[in-house]
Design a protein around this motif. Structure first.
Motif, PDB file in Angstrom:
ATOM      1  N   LYS A  49       6.949 -12.122  10.475  1.00 39.77           N
ATOM      2  CA  LYS A  49       6.559 -10.732  10.209  1.00 39.77           C
ATOM      3  C   LYS A  49       7.647  -9.796  10.739  1.00 39.77           C
ATOM      4  O   LYS A  49       7.949  -9.785  11.923  1.00 39.77           O
ATOM      5  N   VAL A 120      -5.009  -7.401  12.584  1.00 42.09           N
ATOM      6  CA  VAL A 120      -5.107  -6.598  11.360  1.00 42.09           C
ATOM      7  C   VAL A 120      -4.904  -5.112  11.654  1.00 42.09           C
ATOM      8  O   VAL A 120      -4.111  -4.441  10.994  1.00 42.09           O
ATOM      9  N   GLN A 124      -0.923  -4.616  11.859  1.00 44.08           N
ATOM     10  CA  GLN A 124      -0.854  -4.485  10.401  1.00 44.08           C
ATOM     11  C   GLN A 124      -0.710  -5.811   9.648  1.00 44.08           C
ATOM     12  O   GLN A 124       0.031  -5.907   8.682  1.00 44.08           O
ATOM     13  N   SER A 126      -2.429  -8.661   7.154  1.00 46.62           N
ATOM     14  CA  SER A 126      -3.278  -8.513   5.978  1.00 46.62           C
ATOM     15  C   SER A 126      -4.765  -8.592   6.362  1.00 46.62           C
ATOM     16  O   SER A 126      -5.167  -9.474   7.119  1.00 46.62           O
TER      17      SER A 126
END
Length: 178
Positions: A49, A120, A124, A126
């Protein structure tokens, strides 16, 4: 009110045992429903990420600390309430394991919800990740480790800790990373 919840829980668990419970499925779910499996699933996503506000290992550490606090609270409640699991009350399994009398709330449901909500909302990831917590709770129902109210209670407690972790994390990130 507690008697009504107990009757509903017993009826639903009896139905699950008669219609959905399967020893092979139980074995698979017990292997998949472990925190270590969630971690193995999550590590590549954390590492890859690119838009994390801090390093992936701090994300893992922070999420783990809040989830650990949640887990300790849930274990305190389990020992305080000492509700027997459906494996004993519905399936009639005799087990001398003291953990078999600690059903409410579901630690799997609570811990997974805490971790997922932090990931989440704070970092951030999904929202589809919430499915992991849903599957953890359903797996505990199908394996007769928990009643429906145990899983729902776990999700509620996990949501409280998840949102507390979100607000604390947001404050920490604004303090250290702004």
């Amino acid at each position: 009110m507690i008697q009504i919840v107990d009757q509903i829980d017993f009826s639903l668990s009896t139905w699950i045992r008669a219609n959905l419970h399967n020893p092979k499925l139980n074995h698979v779910l017990s292997k998949i429903n472990r925190g270590e499996m969630f971690l193995l699933f999550l590590l590549p996503f954390l590492y890859l990420k690119s838009n994390l506000p801090i390093s992936w290992y701090f994300v893992l550490l922070y999420t783990g600390l809040i989830t650990y606090a949640n887990d300790r609270f849930v274990l305190f409640l389990k020992k305080l309430i000492a509700r027997k699991r459906p494996l004993i009350t519905v399936a009639g399994k005799v087990d001398s394991n003291p953990d078999m009398k600690h059903s409410f709330p579901s630690a799997h449901a609570a811990n997974s919800m805490t971790a997922v909500l932090i990931l989440v909302f704070l970092f951030q990831f999904s929202p589809a990740l919430i499915l992991v917590s849903f599957l953890a709770g359903v797996g505990r129902l199908l394996s007769l480790h928990h009643f429906v109210s145990d899983v729902i209670g776990g999700w509620v407690i996990g949501s409280i800790f998840g949102f507390l972790g979100f607000f604390l994390g947001r404050a920490l990130l604004s303090f250290c990373c702004s």
